[in-house]
Design an enzyme around this catalytic site. Sequence first.
Site, PDB file in Angstrom:
ATOM      1  N   ASP A   1      12.245  -1.346  -3.928  1.00 11.88           N
ATOM      2  CA  ASP A   1      11.199  -0.772  -3.288  1.00 11.88           C
ATOM      3  C   ASP A   1      11.184   0.874  -3.243  1.00 11.88           C
ATOM      4  OD1 ASP A   1       8.598  -2.101  -1.350  1.00 11.88           O
ATOM      5  OD2 ASP A   1       8.990   0.124  -1.439  1.00 11.88           O
ATOM      6  N   ILE A   2      10.043   1.577  -3.581  1.00 10.36           N
ATOM      7  CA  ILE A   2       9.983   3.128  -3.466  1.00 10.36           C
ATOM      8  C   ILE A   2      10.210   3.410  -1.956  1.00 10.36           C
ATOM      9  CG2 ILE A   2       7.590   3.272  -3.268  1.00 10.36           C
ATOM     10  CD1 ILE A   2       7.918   5.296  -5.671  1.00 10.36           C
TER      11      ILE A   2
ATOM     12  N   ASN B   1       3.004 -10.542   1.823  1.00  7.04           N
ATOM     13  CA  ASN B   1       2.081 -10.075   2.343  1.00  7.04           C
ATOM     14  C   ASN B   1       0.622 -10.565   1.704  1.00  7.04           C
ATOM     15  OD1 ASN B   1       3.311  -8.736   4.475  1.00  7.04           O
ATOM     16  ND2 ASN B   1       3.610  -7.100   3.351  1.00  7.04           N
TER      17      ASN B   1
ATOM     18  N   GLY C   1      -1.442  -6.884   5.366  1.00  6.81           N
ATOM     19  CA  GLY C   1      -1.179  -5.454   4.937  1.00  6.81           C
ATOM     20  C   GLY C   1      -0.772  -5.650   3.327  1.00  6.81           C
ATOM     21  N   GLN C   2      -1.280  -6.735   2.532  1.00  4.92           N
ATOM     22  CA  GLN C   2      -1.033  -6.464   1.153  1.00  4.92           C
ATOM     23  C   GLN C   2      -1.722  -5.213   0.742  1.00  4.92           C
ATOM     24  OE1 GLN C   2      -2.503  -9.868  -1.263  1.00  4.92           O
ATOM     25  NE2 GLN C   2      -1.513  -9.018  -3.121  1.00  4.92           N
TER      26      GLN C   2
ATOM     27  N   HIS D   1       3.831 -10.548  -4.846  1.00  8.23           N
ATOM     28  CA  HIS D   1       5.097 -10.225  -5.026  1.00  8.23           C
ATOM     29  C   HIS D   1       5.880 -10.918  -3.600  1.00  8.23           C
ATOM     30  CE1 HIS D   1       2.352  -7.204  -2.828  1.00  8.23           C
ATOM     31  NE2 HIS D   1       3.488  -7.004  -2.237  1.00  8.23           N
TER      32      HIS D   1
HETATM   33  P1  5GP Z   1       2.600  -4.907   0.121  1.00  2.08           P
HETATM   34  O1  5GP Z   1       2.157  -3.962   1.122  1.00  2.08           O
HETATM   35  O2  5GP Z   1       1.567  -4.955  -1.005  1.00  2.08           O
HETATM   36  O3  5GP Z   1       3.180  -6.250   0.705  1.00  2.08           O
HETATM   37  O4  5GP Z   1       3.910  -4.375  -0.606  1.00  2.08           O
HETATM   38  C1  5GP Z   1       3.734  -3.027  -1.668  1.00  2.08           C
HETATM   39  C2  5GP Z   1       5.279  -2.657  -1.799  1.00  2.08           C
HETATM   40  O5  5GP Z   1       5.316  -1.706  -3.047  1.00  2.08           O
HETATM   41  C3  5GP Z   1       5.604  -1.590  -0.602  1.00  2.08           C
HETATM   42  O6  5GP Z   1       6.768  -2.006   0.071  1.00  2.08           O
HETATM   43  C4  5GP Z   1       5.618  -0.365  -1.576  1.00  2.08           C
HETATM   44  O7  5GP Z   1       6.733   0.480  -0.900  1.00  2.08           O
HETATM   45  C5  5GP Z   1       5.906  -0.591  -2.947  1.00  2.08           C
HETATM   46  N1  5GP Z   1       5.610   0.182  -4.114  1.00  2.08           N
HETATM   47  C6  5GP Z   1       4.380   0.599  -4.007  1.00  2.08           C
HETATM   48  N2  5GP Z   1       4.096   1.378  -5.106  1.00  2.08           N
HETATM   49  C7  5GP Z   1       5.417   1.428  -5.571  1.00  2.08           C
HETATM   50  C8  5GP Z   1       6.071   2.038  -7.068  1.00  2.08           C
HETATM   51  O8  5GP Z   1       5.398   2.639  -7.699  1.00  2.08           O
HETATM   52  N3  5GP Z   1       7.341   1.787  -7.239  1.00  2.08           N
HETATM   53  C9  5GP Z   1       8.103   1.052  -6.434  1.00  2.08           C
HETATM   54  N4  5GP Z   1       9.196   0.913  -6.716  1.00  2.08           N
HETATM   55  N5  5GP Z   1       7.551   0.258  -5.354  1.00  2.08           N
HETATM   56  C10 5GP Z   1       6.399   0.591  -5.002  1.00  2.08           C
END
Ligand code: 5GP
Length: 113
Positions: free
Chosen positions: A30-31, A86, A92-93, A99
């Site tokens: 995760d970034i 999520n 908070g998706q 994923h």
């Molecule tokens: P969500 O909130 O949708 O469950 O989580 C999305 C996750 O994707 C977040 O933890 C966010 O930091 C990660 N993420 C978003 N954009 C990128 C990206 O470009 N690269 C990586 N490695 N992770 C990302």
Amino acid sequence: MAETIFQKIIDKEIPTEIVYEDDLCIAFKDINPAAPIHLIVIPKKPIESVDDVAEEDEAIVGHLFFAMGKIAKQQGIDRGYRVVTNNGRDAGQEVMHLHFHMLAGRGFSWPPG
Ligand code: 5GP
């Protein structure tokens, strides 16, 4: 569905630290990590969310859990980890590509915030 940032990761269009890949899924760091180890595990098939998992996707989703067990062993995670998905706005998706977050390397409280 609109192309997401995760589709660009699958297509290797943006630099990403990939830790595991096979025919059906890919896992990467995760970034913006929320724990010392924070991996994102996704199907290569662009399923938007849990709500969009079709009957024909059952094997893919099962495979994601098989892969997560393998990844945990490969990463040397031996004190446990949390798997989070999520689904939708209240949860908070942010990225509309199904994923699972794998979080490890510290303790986690319950209930989650
Ligand atoms: P969500 O909130 O949708 O469950 O989580 C999305 C996750 O994707 C977040 O933890 C966010 O930091 C990660 N993420 C978003 N954009 C990128 C990206 O470009 N690269 C990586 N490695 N992770 C990302």
